[in-house]
Every structure is written in C-alpha cells, then in structure tokens.
Design a protein around this motif. Structure first.
Motif, PDB file in Angstrom:
ATOM      1  N   THR A 254       0.829  -1.207   0.000  1.00  0.00           N
ATOM      2  CA  THR A 254       0.000   0.000   0.000  1.00  0.00           C
ATOM      3  C   THR A 254       0.861   1.254   0.000  1.00  0.00           C
ATOM      4  O   THR A 254       0.644   2.186  -0.795  1.00  0.00           O
ATOM      5  N   ALA A 255       1.857   1.284   0.890  1.00  0.00           N
ATOM      6  CA  ALA A 255       2.759   2.439   0.945  1.00  0.00           C
ATOM      7  C   ALA A 255       3.587   2.545  -0.327  1.00  0.00           C
ATOM      8  O   ALA A 255       3.817   3.656  -0.845  1.00  0.00           O
ATOM      9  N   ALA A 256       4.036   1.406  -0.867  1.00  0.00           N
ATOM     10  CA  ALA A 256       4.875   1.412  -2.066  1.00  0.00           C
ATOM     11  C   ALA A 256       4.129   1.960  -3.277  1.00  0.00           C
ATOM     12  O   ALA A 256       4.701   2.691  -4.097  1.00  0.00           O
ATOM     13  N   VAL A 257       2.844   1.612  -3.399  1.00  0.00           N
ATOM     14  CA  VAL A 257       2.051   2.097  -4.535  1.00  0.00           C
ATOM     15  C   VAL A 257       1.963   3.617  -4.520  1.00  0.00           C
ATOM     16  O   VAL A 257       2.107   4.275  -5.563  1.00  0.00           O
ATOM     17  N   VAL A 258       1.751   4.203  -3.347  1.00  0.00           N
ATOM     18  CA  VAL A 258       1.658   5.663  -3.244  1.00  0.00           C
ATOM     19  C   VAL A 258       3.005   6.307  -3.550  1.00  0.00           C
ATOM     20  O   VAL A 258       3.073   7.319  -4.259  1.00  0.00           O
ATOM     21  N   VAL A 259       4.098   5.730  -3.045  1.00  0.00           N
ATOM     22  CA  VAL A 259       5.438   6.262  -3.336  1.00  0.00           C
ATOM     23  C   VAL A 259       5.716   6.199  -4.836  1.00  0.00           C
ATOM     24  O   VAL A 259       6.241   7.156  -5.431  1.00  0.00           O
ATOM     25  N   CYS A 260       5.368   5.086  -5.469  1.00  0.00           N
ATOM     26  CA  CYS A 260       5.577   4.940  -6.911  1.00  0.00           C
ATOM     27  C   CYS A 260       4.731   5.935  -7.694  1.00  0.00           C
ATOM     28  O   CYS A 260       5.158   6.445  -8.735  1.00  0.00           O
ATOM     29  N   SER A 261       3.524   6.227  -7.190  1.00  0.00           N
ATOM     30  CA  SER A 261       2.666   7.211  -7.850  1.00  0.00           C
ATOM     31  C   SER A 261       3.295   8.601  -7.800  1.00  0.00           C
ATOM     32  O   SER A 261       3.302   9.329  -8.798  1.00  0.00           O
ATOM     33  N   VAL A 262       3.833   8.954  -6.631  1.00  0.00           N
ATOM     34  CA  VAL A 262       4.502  10.257  -6.499  1.00  0.00           C
ATOM     35  C   VAL A 262       5.703  10.338  -7.429  1.00  0.00           C
ATOM     36  O   VAL A 262       5.917  11.343  -8.120  1.00  0.00           O
ATOM     37  N   TRP A 263       6.498   9.264  -7.481  1.00  0.00           N
ATOM     38  CA  TRP A 263       7.688   9.244  -8.323  1.00  0.00           C
ATOM     39  C   TRP A 263       7.311   9.343  -9.803  1.00  0.00           C
ATOM     40  O   TRP A 263       7.962  10.053 -10.575  1.00  0.00           O
ATOM     41  N   SER A 264       6.246   8.649 -10.209  1.00  0.00           N
ATOM     42  CA  SER A 264       5.804   8.707 -11.603  1.00  0.00           C
ATOM     43  C   SER A 264       5.320  10.105 -11.962  1.00  0.00           C
ATOM     44  O   SER A 264       5.591  10.611 -13.061  1.00  0.00           O
ATOM     45  N   THR A 265       4.628  10.748 -11.023  1.00  0.00           N
ATOM     46  CA  THR A 265       4.139  12.106 -11.267  1.00  0.00           C
ATOM     47  C   THR A 265       5.301  13.086 -11.405  1.00  0.00           C
ATOM     48  O   THR A 265       5.301  13.968 -12.283  1.00  0.00           O
ATOM     49  N   LEU A 266       6.316  12.941 -10.551  1.00  0.00           N
ATOM     50  CA  LEU A 266       7.482  13.823 -10.632  1.00  0.00           C
ATOM     51  C   LEU A 266       8.222  13.652 -11.948  1.00  0.00           C
ATOM     52  O   LEU A 266       8.837  14.604 -12.452  1.00  0.00           O
ATOM     53  N   ARG A 267       8.162  12.461 -12.520  1.00  0.00           N
ATOM     54  CA  ARG A 267       8.822  12.204 -13.802  1.00  0.00           C
ATOM     55  C   ARG A 267       7.957  12.587 -14.985  1.00  0.00           C
ATOM     56  O   ARG A 267       8.377  12.449 -16.140  1.00  0.00           O
ATOM     57  N   GLY A 268       6.740  13.070 -14.727  1.00  0.00           N
ATOM     58  CA  GLY A 268       5.875  13.551 -15.795  1.00  0.00           C
ATOM     59  C   GLY A 268       5.010  12.488 -16.446  1.00  0.00           C
ATOM     60  O   GLY A 268       4.449  12.712 -17.524  1.00  0.00           O
ATOM     61  N   PHE A 269       4.877  11.323 -15.807  1.00  0.00           N
ATOM     62  CA  PHE A 269       4.049  10.257 -16.371  1.00  0.00           C
ATOM     63  C   PHE A 269       2.599  10.440 -15.958  1.00  0.00           C
ATOM     64  O   PHE A 269       2.302  10.901 -14.858  1.00  0.00           O
ATOM     65  N   ASP A 270       1.683  10.050 -16.845  1.00  0.00           N
ATOM     66  CA  ASP A 270       0.258  10.119 -16.542  1.00  0.00           C
ATOM     67  C   ASP A 270      -0.258   8.855 -15.872  1.00  0.00           C
ATOM     68  O   ASP A 270      -1.418   8.784 -15.473  1.00  0.00           O
ATOM     69  N   HIS A 271       0.591   7.838 -15.755  1.00  0.00           N
ATOM     70  CA  HIS A 271       0.186   6.583 -15.142  1.00  0.00           C
ATOM     71  C   HIS A 271       1.297   6.098 -14.214  1.00  0.00           C
ATOM     72  O   HIS A 271       2.427   6.555 -14.291  1.00  0.00           O
ATOM     73  N   ILE A 272       0.946   5.172 -13.342  1.00  0.00           N
ATOM     74  CA  ILE A 272       1.909   4.640 -12.376  1.00  0.00           C
ATOM     75  C   ILE A 272       2.691   3.501 -13.026  1.00  0.00           C
ATOM     76  O   ILE A 272       2.105   2.522 -13.480  1.00  0.00           O
ATOM     77  N   THR A 273       4.012   3.637 -13.057  1.00  0.00           N
ATOM     78  CA  THR A 273       4.857   2.609 -13.648  1.00  0.00           C
ATOM     79  C   THR A 273       5.696   1.962 -12.553  1.00  0.00           C
ATOM     80  O   THR A 273       6.427   2.639 -11.833  1.00  0.00           O
ATOM     81  N   VAL A 274       5.577   0.625 -12.445  1.00  0.00           N
ATOM     82  CA  VAL A 274       6.311  -0.140 -11.445  1.00  0.00           C
ATOM     83  C   VAL A 274       6.903  -1.374 -12.120  1.00  0.00           C
ATOM     84  O   VAL A 274       6.161  -2.179 -12.691  1.00  0.00           O
ATOM     85  N   PHE A 275       8.218  -1.523 -12.072  1.00  0.00           N
ATOM     86  CA  PHE A 275       8.890  -2.658 -12.697  1.00  0.00           C
ATOM     87  C   PHE A 275       8.440  -2.838 -14.154  1.00  0.00           C
ATOM     88  O   PHE A 275       8.112  -3.937 -14.593  1.00  0.00           O
ATOM     89  N   ARG A 276       8.376  -1.713 -14.876  1.00  0.00           N
ATOM     90  CA  ARG A 276       8.001  -1.682 -16.284  1.00  0.00           C
ATOM     91  C   ARG A 276       6.564  -2.140 -16.527  1.00  0.00           C
ATOM     92  O   ARG A 276       6.215  -2.580 -17.619  1.00  0.00           O
ATOM     93  N   ARG A 277       5.760  -2.061 -15.500  1.00  0.00           N
ATOM     94  CA  ARG A 277       4.344  -2.394 -15.623  1.00  0.00           C
ATOM     95  C   ARG A 277       3.522  -1.201 -15.151  1.00  0.00           C
ATOM     96  O   ARG A 277       3.941  -0.451 -14.259  1.00  0.00           O
ATOM     97  N   SER A 278       2.356  -1.034 -15.745  1.00  0.00           N
ATOM     98  CA  SER A 278       1.467   0.057 -15.357  1.00  0.00           C
ATOM     99  C   SER A 278       0.417  -0.461 -14.378  1.00  0.00           C
ATOM    100  O   SER A 278      -0.153  -1.534 -14.591  1.00  0.00           O
ATOM    101  N   LEU A 279       0.181   0.319 -13.327  1.00  0.00           N
ATOM    102  CA  LEU A 279      -0.832  -0.042 -12.351  1.00  0.00           C
ATOM    103  C   LEU A 279      -2.114   0.745 -12.618  1.00  0.00           C
ATOM    104  O   LEU A 279      -2.061   1.927 -12.960  1.00  0.00           O
ATOM    105  N   PRO A 280      -3.276   0.107 -12.461  1.00  0.00           N
ATOM    106  CA  PRO A 280      -4.543   0.826 -12.689  1.00  0.00           C
ATOM    107  C   PRO A 280      -4.777   1.881 -11.620  1.00  0.00           C
ATOM    108  O   PRO A 280      -4.295   1.768 -10.489  1.00  0.00           O
TER     109      PRO A 280
END
Length: 225
Positions: free
Chosen positions: A129-155
């Motif tokens: 749960t905590a990791a998903v939110v951290v990954c979302s913040v990191w993806s947003t800072l990188r300018g992505f419109d979706h959450i990318t984790v281990f080269r996979r997109s999370l809904p």
C-alpha cells in the motif's frame, strides 16, 4: 528474524517464490514463471524497510547506554536488525523501548504504522500500500500520466484503494493519539507525544510499548484496545 519476516511477507509472495524455485530446480525449459508486481513490491519494500531501519537504529542508538550502548559492535548490529524486523509485525524487543532517543521512537512509530505485507500475519497499512503511493509520487514527478512499477502500469483503482487505506489509518492514528493526549493529560506517570504515538501505532501493528501501557487510565486503555 527469519520466521518473523516470512510470517509478515504474505502467502501470495510465498506462492510466487515457491513456483519460481520449483521451476528452476526442476531443470525444465521454457519461459520461467515471473514474480508478480505484488510480490516484487512486497519483497523490495520489505528489504528497504528492514535494512534502512537497521542502519538507522545502529547509527542513532550506537552510544545510547539505555539501548545499544552496553553491547559490542556485532551485538549492536544484530539488535538493530532485530529491532527493525520486529517492529513491523512481531512485538518482541531485545532492549527496553523506553530508552530509545525521541527521533528513534518516531522512526519506530513509522515502521509500525507501515507494518508487514498484504495477505500475511502482520498489521499496519501494509508495505505494498505504501509502495504504490510512493511509486505514484515518483511517476508524477517524472511527468508520467500513469503509475509505472517494474516496467508495468498499475490501474488507477489500485492507487485509490491505497490512498483510502492510508487516509483511514492516518485519521485513526491521529484521532487515537489526540484522545490519549486528553485522557492522559493529568497522568502522574508522565509521558511525551512520542510515547503516545509509539503506543498508538503499536496498537495498529506490532504490539510493543515504551512502558506506558500499564500506566494508562481506564479511558486510555479503552482507546488502545
């Protein structure tokens, strides 16, 4: 520590790792079964929390006579690692928790609030749960419109669920800490806000205490229960 870690990592991770090991040991050819994104997040986040927490306690409490101070370096390292592992799920400790420095109590509270992984025997808001939110913040800072984790997109639904869990946990934690501050305002035992936060987050996850539990008033004990 191994038993504590395995108990809190989650049954889904057990299954993924088991299937991968069986395939590798069988010598079969073909496409290897890959770990799921859930398992990768659980293992990676747990490793960061365990090693990061151990390093913090080793450095922060190294000369503290009430905790790690009396032990030799190997003993300090082992107890630091045990502290980091146990805080997130087990509730055991190898030195009195009331002796921790104030910042260490705060770090302990964060670890207990996060807890173990989903589908396991641990409490807390859970590592994934905590990791998903951290990954979302990191993806947003990188300018992505979706959450990318281990080269996979999370809904987006996964992020919404994670944010809901974290919001509810933080609300309950802050509300409980506020109530304890009120009920224990005239407690002759004496306490600080760090002890209260430690007590509250421990009730959500690990079950440790800085010694405040037996001295709580009746209303305070009900809040912790």
């Amino acid at each position: 520590m191994a038993l504590i870690f395995l108990g809190g990592i989650g049954f889904a991770v057990w299954r993924d790792v088991y299937e991968k090991l069986v395939f590798l040991l069988s010598g079969k050819r073909g496409r290897r079964p890959a770990l799921s994104v859930h398992s990768k997040l659980a293992l990676a986040t747990s490793a960061v929390l365990v090693l990061g927490g151990a390093l913090y306690f080793f450095l922060a409490e190294y000369d503290n006579p009430a905790t790690l101070g009396p032990f030799a370096a190997p003993g300090k390292a082992l107890r630091s690692l045990f502290q980091s592992v146990s805080l997130r799920t087990a509730g055991f400790y190898t030195f009195p928790q009331e002796g921790l420095h104030e910042p260490s109590k705060l770090v302990s509270a964060v670890l207990m609030l996060i807890g173990g992984s989903p589908g396991g025997t641990a409490g807390g808001m859970r590592t994934v749960t905590a990791a998903v939110v951290v990954c979302s913040v990191w993806s947003t800072l990188r300018g992505f419109d979706h959450i990318t984790v281990f080269r996979r997109s999370l809904p987006d639904s996964t992020l919404k669920k994670s944010l809901t869990v974290i919001a509810v946990m933080l609300f309950l934690c802050l509300a409980s800490a506020t109530l304890l501050s009120v009920t224990e305002f005239r407690n002759p035992y004496g306490h600080g806000i760090s002890d209260i936060l430690y007590e509250v987050t421990s009730a959500f996850g690990a079950g440790q205490t800085t010694g405040l539990t037996p001295h709580l008033s009746a209303p305070g004990k009900l809040v912790v229960i």
